[in-house]
Design a protein around this motif. Structure first.
Motif, PDB file in Angstrom:
ATOM      1  N   PHE A   1       9.355  -5.198  12.544  1.00 34.22           N
ATOM      2  CA  PHE A   1       8.707  -4.603  11.405  1.00 34.22           C
ATOM      3  C   PHE A   1       7.514  -3.627  11.549  1.00 34.22           C
ATOM      4  O   PHE A   1       7.317  -2.576  10.071  1.00 34.22           O
ATOM      5  CB  PHE A   1       8.377  -5.667   9.835  1.00 34.22           C
ATOM      6  N   ASP A   2       6.893  -3.637  12.171  1.00 32.46           N
ATOM      7  CA  ASP A   2       5.791  -2.179  12.178  1.00 32.46           C
ATOM      8  C   ASP A   2       6.194  -0.971  12.428  1.00 32.46           C
ATOM      9  O   ASP A   2       6.418  -0.318  11.947  1.00 32.46           O
ATOM     10  CB  ASP A   2       5.114  -2.059  13.644  1.00 32.46           C
ATOM     11  N   GLU A   3       7.704  -0.953  13.241  1.00 31.61           N
ATOM     12  CA  GLU A   3       8.758   0.401  13.526  1.00 31.61           C
ATOM     13  C   GLU A   3       9.379   0.281  12.075  1.00 31.61           C
ATOM     14  O   GLU A   3       9.301   2.120  11.380  1.00 31.61           O
ATOM     15  CB  GLU A   3      10.041  -0.159  14.050  1.00 31.61           C
ATOM     16  N   VAL A   4       9.604  -0.561  11.385  1.00 33.89           N
ATOM     17  CA  VAL A   4       9.785  -0.560   9.783  1.00 33.89           C
ATOM     18  C   VAL A   4       8.623   0.906   9.137  1.00 33.89           C
ATOM     19  O   VAL A   4       8.989   1.375   8.291  1.00 33.89           O
ATOM     20  CB  VAL A   4      10.335  -1.684   8.710  1.00 33.89           C
ATOM     21  N   LEU A   5       7.385   0.320   9.008  1.00 38.16           N
ATOM     22  CA  LEU A   5       6.612   1.000   9.068  1.00 38.16           C
ATOM     23  C   LEU A   5       6.514   2.145   9.017  1.00 38.16           C
ATOM     24  O   LEU A   5       6.407   3.243   7.852  1.00 38.16           O
ATOM     25  CB  LEU A   5       4.908   0.378   8.706  1.00 38.16           C
TER      26      LEU A   5
ATOM     27  N   ALA B   1       1.309  -1.138  -0.133  1.00 37.31           N
ATOM     28  CA  ALA B   1       0.032   0.047  -0.525  1.00 37.31           C
ATOM     29  C   ALA B   1       1.095   1.099   0.017  1.00 37.31           C
ATOM     30  O   ALA B   1       0.544   2.362  -0.502  1.00 37.31           O
ATOM     31  CB  ALA B   1      -0.978   0.016   1.456  1.00 37.31           C
ATOM     32  N   ARG B   2       2.150   1.029   0.452  1.00 40.46           N
ATOM     33  CA  ARG B   2       3.118   2.247   0.621  1.00 40.46           C
ATOM     34  C   ARG B   2       4.073   2.276  -0.386  1.00 40.46           C
ATOM     35  O   ARG B   2       4.737   3.016  -0.577  1.00 40.46           O
ATOM     36  CB  ARG B   2       3.783   2.371   2.171  1.00 40.46           C
ATOM     37  N   GLY B   3       3.537   1.498  -1.142  1.00 43.70           N
ATOM     38  CA  GLY B   3       4.657   1.568  -2.650  1.00 43.70           C
ATOM     39  C   GLY B   3       6.042   1.569  -2.130  1.00 43.70           C
ATOM     40  O   GLY B   3       7.273   1.112  -3.328  1.00 43.70           O
ATOM     41  N   VAL B   4       6.244  -0.447  -1.650  1.00 42.05           N
ATOM     42  CA  VAL B   4       7.620  -0.383  -1.056  1.00 42.05           C
ATOM     43  C   VAL B   4       7.216  -1.921  -2.077  1.00 42.05           C
ATOM     44  O   VAL B   4       6.472  -2.775  -1.104  1.00 42.05           O
ATOM     45  CB  VAL B   4       7.656  -0.347   0.489  1.00 42.05           C
ATOM     46  N   LYS B   5       7.766  -2.232  -2.082  1.00 43.79           N
ATOM     47  CA  LYS B   5       8.840  -3.617  -2.486  1.00 43.79           C
ATOM     48  C   LYS B   5      10.075  -4.341  -1.567  1.00 43.79           C
ATOM     49  O   LYS B   5      10.591  -3.780  -0.530  1.00 43.79           O
ATOM     50  CB  LYS B   5       9.507  -4.401  -3.547  1.00 43.79           C
TER      51      LYS B   5
END
Length: 218
Positions: A156-160, A61-65
């Motif tokens: 990975f919530d922090e990475v987001l 949704a954020r355009g992140v691969k």
């Protein structure tokens, strides 16, 4: 030398669970997260790969691969993927690099240049430095580097959250304060003069100090 923020993300070709890729071509105009693992069949990494698969739609949704890396051969990746799905309840839905020649690990400063030989003969402890997260922008620059110990699973919530900040601040002359969450107030960047800020924020801002100018998120 280890990569740091602002460096060019090294390009490479590598075999993955989804075929051979050229990294920069694979990123295209997207953002990307590259995260590494010391070896396959390691317990903490297994939980990380499974959790990331379960929230991949939030990166989409954020355009992140998303792309993972381990030094194990592809057949081990396939076996590990089965274990991940069975134990974590989520199947791999992003590629996992097979870095059997250590070239990617070395290019990203995660292993010394003198490492060689059969990767399956190395222990996870010998590859303990392969616990990195790199966030890479569409300009192929490194935007974030995180390094975790083997005993601590990655958040990975922090990475987001960081990606939300990076994408916001890339498009606006603002910065995000400690513990910031999307939608909360931001700080006008120090590179913006008061005169320039008045044009952008005609209603003004809160300034407990002249150098601390707080405004609603754009």
């Amino acid at each position: 030398m280890a990569l740091t923020i602002g460096d060019d993300a090294p390009d490479f070709e590598a075999d993955t669970t989804e075929g051979r890729i050229n990294f920069h071509d694979w990123i295209g105009d997207s953002w990307a997260v590259l995260f590494s693992h010391p070896r396959n069949f390691t317990p903490i990494c297994t939980t990380e790969l499974g959790y990331l698969a379960s929230i991949k739609d939030q990166f989409d949704a954020r355009g992140v691969k998303i792309i993972g890396l381990s030094v194990d051969p592809l057949d081990n990746h396939e076996k590990w993927a089965q274990d991940i799905e069975e134990t974590q309840g989520a199947a791999l839905n992003y590629p996992l690099i097979s870095d059997t020649d250590f070239n990617v690990s070395k290019a990203y400063g995660m292993l010394p240049n003198d490492v060689d030989g059969d990767p399956t003969q190395r222990t996870a402890a010998q590859n303990a430095t392969l616990r990195n997260v790199f966030v890479i922008g569409p300009d192929k620059k490194v935007k974030l580097v995180l390094i975790y110990p083997m005993t601590t699973g990655r958040n990975f919530d922090e990475v987001l959250r960081v990606i939300d900040s990076l994408q916001l601040t890339a498009g606006h002359a603002v910065a995000t304060p400690a513990q910031w969450q999307p939608g909360e107030d931001v700080i006008i960047a120090g590179s913006v003069s008061d005169e320039q800020a008045k044009e952008k924020y005609p209603d003004g801002w809160e300034a407990p100090r002249p150098w601390l100018r707080i405004v609603p998120a754009p």
